[in-house]
Design a protein around this motif. Structure first.
Motif, PDB file in Angstrom:
ATOM      1  N   LEU A 184      31.813  35.202  58.747  1.00 24.65           N
ATOM      2  CA  LEU A 184      33.237  34.878  58.642  1.00 24.65           C
ATOM      3  C   LEU A 184      33.543  33.535  59.272  1.00 24.65           C
ATOM      4  O   LEU A 184      32.988  33.196  60.329  1.00 24.65           O
ATOM      5  N   ARG A 185      34.438  32.792  58.636  1.00 23.08           N
ATOM      6  CA  ARG A 185      35.031  31.600  59.252  1.00 23.08           C
ATOM      7  C   ARG A 185      36.549  31.719  59.167  1.00 23.08           C
ATOM      8  O   ARG A 185      37.103  31.988  58.100  1.00 23.08           O
ATOM      9  N   ILE A 186      37.213  31.528  60.303  1.00 28.90           N
ATOM     10  CA  ILE A 186      38.676  31.442  60.355  1.00 28.90           C
ATOM     11  C   ILE A 186      39.022  30.149  61.074  1.00 28.90           C
ATOM     12  O   ILE A 186      38.696  29.990  62.258  1.00 28.90           O
ATOM     13  N   PRO A 187      39.653  29.197  60.413  1.00 26.50           N
ATOM     14  CA  PRO A 187      39.997  27.929  61.060  1.00 26.50           C
ATOM     15  C   PRO A 187      41.231  28.078  61.959  1.00 26.50           C
ATOM     16  O   PRO A 187      42.335  27.660  61.618  1.00 26.50           O
ATOM     17  N   ALA A 188      41.017  28.699  63.103  1.00 24.20           N
ATOM     18  CA  ALA A 188      42.116  28.950  64.036  1.00 24.20           C
ATOM     19  C   ALA A 188      41.636  28.670  65.445  1.00 24.20           C
ATOM     20  O   ALA A 188      40.611  29.209  65.874  1.00 24.20           O
ATOM     21  N   GLY A 189      42.374  27.851  66.178  1.00 30.72           N
ATOM     22  CA  GLY A 189      42.006  27.518  67.546  1.00 30.72           C
ATOM     23  C   GLY A 189      42.648  28.408  68.578  1.00 30.72           C
ATOM     24  O   GLY A 189      42.321  28.311  69.765  1.00 30.72           O
ATOM     25  N   GLN A 190      43.567  29.303  68.146  1.00 33.28           N
ATOM     26  CA  GLN A 190      44.267  30.169  69.085  1.00 33.28           C
ATOM     27  C   GLN A 190      44.472  31.558  68.486  1.00 33.28           C
ATOM     28  O   GLN A 190      44.467  31.732  67.256  1.00 33.28           O
ATOM     29  N   THR A 191      44.659  32.515  69.387  1.00 27.27           N
ATOM     30  CA  THR A 191      45.084  33.853  69.009  1.00 27.27           C
ATOM     31  C   THR A 191      46.345  34.195  69.805  1.00 27.27           C
ATOM     32  O   THR A 191      46.736  33.461  70.720  1.00 27.27           O
ATOM     33  N   THR A 192      46.952  35.335  69.440  1.00 32.27           N
ATOM     34  CA  THR A 192      48.091  35.845  70.211  1.00 32.27           C
ATOM     35  C   THR A 192      47.604  37.099  70.943  1.00 32.27           C
ATOM     36  O   THR A 192      47.612  38.186  70.383  1.00 32.27           O
ATOM     37  N   PRO A 193      47.135  36.958  72.195  1.00 29.89           N
ATOM     38  CA  PRO A 193      46.591  38.102  72.929  1.00 29.89           C
ATOM     39  C   PRO A 193      47.632  39.213  73.089  1.00 29.89           C
ATOM     40  O   PRO A 193      48.844  38.961  73.085  1.00 29.89           O
ATOM     41  N   THR A 194      47.120  40.444  73.236  1.00 31.04           N
ATOM     42  CA  THR A 194      47.992  41.614  73.259  1.00 31.04           C
ATOM     43  C   THR A 194      47.854  42.387  74.561  1.00 31.04           C
ATOM     44  O   THR A 194      46.892  42.229  75.317  1.00 31.04           O
ATOM     45  N   ASP A 195      48.811  43.296  74.765  1.00 33.03           N
ATOM     46  CA  ASP A 195      48.698  44.251  75.863  1.00 33.03           C
ATOM     47  C   ASP A 195      47.883  45.458  75.387  1.00 33.03           C
ATOM     48  O   ASP A 195      47.331  45.454  74.274  1.00 33.03           O
ATOM     49  N   ALA A 196      47.820  46.487  76.194  1.00 34.02           N
ATOM     50  CA  ALA A 196      46.994  47.647  75.862  1.00 34.02           C
ATOM     51  C   ALA A 196      47.484  48.385  74.626  1.00 34.02           C
ATOM     52  O   ALA A 196      46.716  49.106  73.981  1.00 34.02           O
ATOM     53  N   ALA A 197      48.758  48.206  74.257  1.00 37.86           N
ATOM     54  CA  ALA A 197      49.317  48.844  73.065  1.00 37.86           C
ATOM     55  C   ALA A 197      49.212  47.941  71.841  1.00 37.86           C
ATOM     56  O   ALA A 197      49.789  48.245  70.793  1.00 37.86           O
ATOM     57  N   LEU A 198      48.494  46.827  71.976  1.00 37.96           N
ATOM     58  CA  LEU A 198      48.266  45.852  70.907  1.00 37.96           C
ATOM     59  C   LEU A 198      49.539  45.118  70.485  1.00 37.96           C
ATOM     60  O   LEU A 198      49.654  44.639  69.362  1.00 37.96           O
ATOM     61  N   ILE A 199      50.465  44.978  71.421  1.00 38.07           N
ATOM     62  CA  ILE A 199      51.669  44.168  71.217  1.00 38.07           C
ATOM     63  C   ILE A 199      51.438  42.806  71.865  1.00 38.07           C
ATOM     64  O   ILE A 199      51.026  42.729  73.031  1.00 38.07           O
ATOM     65  N   PRO A 200      51.671  41.705  71.140  1.00 38.09           N
ATOM     66  CA  PRO A 200      51.453  40.378  71.727  1.00 38.09           C
ATOM     67  C   PRO A 200      52.240  40.179  73.013  1.00 38.09           C
ATOM     68  O   PRO A 200      53.391  40.605  73.137  1.00 38.09           O
ATOM     69  N   THR A 201      51.595  39.508  73.960  1.00 45.06           N
ATOM     70  CA  THR A 201      52.252  39.203  75.229  1.00 45.06           C
ATOM     71  C   THR A 201      53.226  38.042  75.096  1.00 45.06           C
ATOM     72  O   THR A 201      54.061  37.835  75.975  1.00 45.06           O
ATOM     73  N   GLY A 202      53.107  37.273  74.024  1.00 44.76           N
ATOM     74  CA  GLY A 202      53.913  36.073  73.840  1.00 44.76           C
ATOM     75  C   GLY A 202      53.134  34.803  74.112  1.00 44.76           C
ATOM     76  O   GLY A 202      53.592  33.708  73.780  1.00 44.76           O
ATOM     77  N   GLU A 203      51.948  34.945  74.688  1.00 43.52           N
ATOM     78  CA  GLU A 203      51.106  33.780  74.969  1.00 43.52           C
ATOM     79  C   GLU A 203      50.318  33.371  73.725  1.00 43.52           C
ATOM     80  O   GLU A 203      50.141  34.149  72.780  1.00 43.52           O
ATOM     81  N   LEU A 204      49.823  32.136  73.756  1.00 48.72           N
ATOM     82  CA  LEU A 204      48.833  31.665  72.797  1.00 48.72           C
ATOM     83  C   LEU A 204      47.573  31.353  73.588  1.00 48.72           C
ATOM     84  O   LEU A 204      47.627  30.606  74.566  1.00 48.72           O
ATOM     85  N   ALA A 205      46.455  31.945  73.178  1.00 49.51           N
ATOM     86  CA  ALA A 205      45.213  31.787  73.930  1.00 49.51           C
ATOM     87  C   ALA A 205      44.190  31.031  73.099  1.00 49.51           C
ATOM     88  O   ALA A 205      44.009  31.303  71.910  1.00 49.51           O
ATOM     89  N   SER A 206      43.508  30.078  73.719  1.00 49.78           N
ATOM     90  CA  SER A 206      42.466  29.324  73.039  1.00 49.78           C
ATOM     91  C   SER A 206      41.272  30.237  72.728  1.00 49.78           C
ATOM     92  O   SER A 206      40.905  31.101  73.530  1.00 49.78           O
TER      93      SER A 206
END
Length: 346
Positions: A184-206
């Motif tokens: 797989l290749r995904i051209p993305a430099g960041q993700t949206t990390p989540t809490d334990a319930a898989l809801i994004p924290t609002g951050e962008l993580a490299s």
């Protein structure tokens, strides 16, 4: 459809590609694509028996909405009004709720040998969402693949986020293999990390230096068992990637390659994010389309969309839709073959 409860099957085909679709959920049930030797196989997961789509919903090949992915705490506020939604994923709402678009009987608005358009009216406060929403989804076999176009309008301010939820195994739905050897290749430099319930924290993580770096093609199984909190929470990959390129323009957002069959899938979309899910909970259940029981990670999803929980995250791309505007999402699965990784990603 002859009656609302009847699931109608529709086939479209062109240039060696054949798709089978259902009116329930505007679902893609089969997608037959040739391998490097010209042998066709169905590469999407589904149920053998149509009744199982109602009895055991697993989002196989459906249109997910009104809001694809998760909305935290099953609520959001729009223009000062709080809208409460039914929770169907712990305390959260997933893919529009327990009776989302995947459970609806869509009408066939238009069809020909190569395409079909499904239509759905979602009334005001359907699953708690405001506004009467009129939706159309067009599938068409063209340019060596299957394109999917989503359109929607509303009569009052609302949120809308539609995507396609196919589970792919490019080795073939009936192969009995997992997708861990797919590259797989995904051209993305960041993700949206989540809490334990898989809801994004609002951050962008490299993704730099993490198991989430797919900028250079790699086998899906290479890092899936790494010691990583995000992977542990999802029991594998189940995360939104922040895509490069301007949202609203159609561009390639992922490439998937199966070395065994030689099939390559280029995914195109106009959306700002893509949810990558490795079918971590697929194991067991009732027979698939080909009659076999799918193993865990027997298929994967690449779901282009707005970011999860965007209605509660003002910094995320907006999912708002107002009267007089049209929601548009264009995406396509394009297919080719390659002899090896170098050719697939060259």
């Amino acid at each position: 459809m002859s009656q609302a409860a009847t699931i109608e099957t529709i086939e479209i085909a062109r240039d060696g590609i054949r798709a089978e679709l259902l009116t329930l959920g505007a679902t893609l049930r089969r997608l037959e694509v040739p391998d490097r030797d010209g042998k066709a196989a169905n590469i999407v997961l589904g149920y053998r028996d149509l009744a199982d789509y109602r009895a055991h919903p697993r989002f196989y090949g459906v249109v997910a909405g009104r809001y694809a992915n998760r909305i935290g705490s099953a609520r959001f506020t729009l223009d000062g009004t709080e809208y409460r939604l039914p929770a169907n994923d712990g305390a959260n709402t997933l893919h529009g709720g327990p009776s989302g678009f995947d459970r609806e009987d869509w009408k066939v608005a238009a069809r020909d040998a190569h395409s079909v358009t499904f239509a759905l009216h979602s009334p005001h406060l359907d699953n708690g969402f405001p506004g009467n929403l009129d939706v159309r989804v067009r599938y068409a076999i063209e340019e060596g693949g299957l394109s999917v176009g989503f359109r929607a309008t509303t009569d009052r301010a609302t949120v809308a986020n539609l995507t396609h939820h196919a589970y792919f195994n490019l080795a073939g739905e009936a192969s009995g293999t997992t997708v861990l050897d797919h590259v797989l290749r995904i051209p993305a430099g960041q993700t949206t990390p989540t809490d334990a319930a898989l809801i994004p924290t609002g951050e962008l993580a490299s993704v730099e230096g993490t198991p989430f770096d797919f900028r250079i093609p790699k086998p899906i199984g290479r890092d899936i068992a790494a010691a990583d909190t995000q992977l542990a929470q999802g029991r594998g990959y189940d995360h939104n990637f922040v895509l490069v390129g301007a949202a609203g323009t159609i561009r390639r957002i992922a490439t998937l390659f199966d070395p065994a069959s030689g099939r390559v899938m280029d995914l195109q979309s106009t959306e700002p994010g893509v949810q990558f899910y490795t079918g971590n909970y697929l194991g067991g259940g009732t027979p698939g389309t080909g009659g076999s029981i799918y193993p865990a990670r027997g298929g994967l999803c690449l779901e282009p969309q707005k970011f999860p929980d965007s209605p509660n995250k003002p910094a995320f791309p907006s999912a708002r839709l107002d009267p007089g505007h049209e929601y548009r999402h264009d995406m396509a699965f394009r297919f080719r073959t390659a002899k090896d990784v170098a050719q697939a990603f060259g």
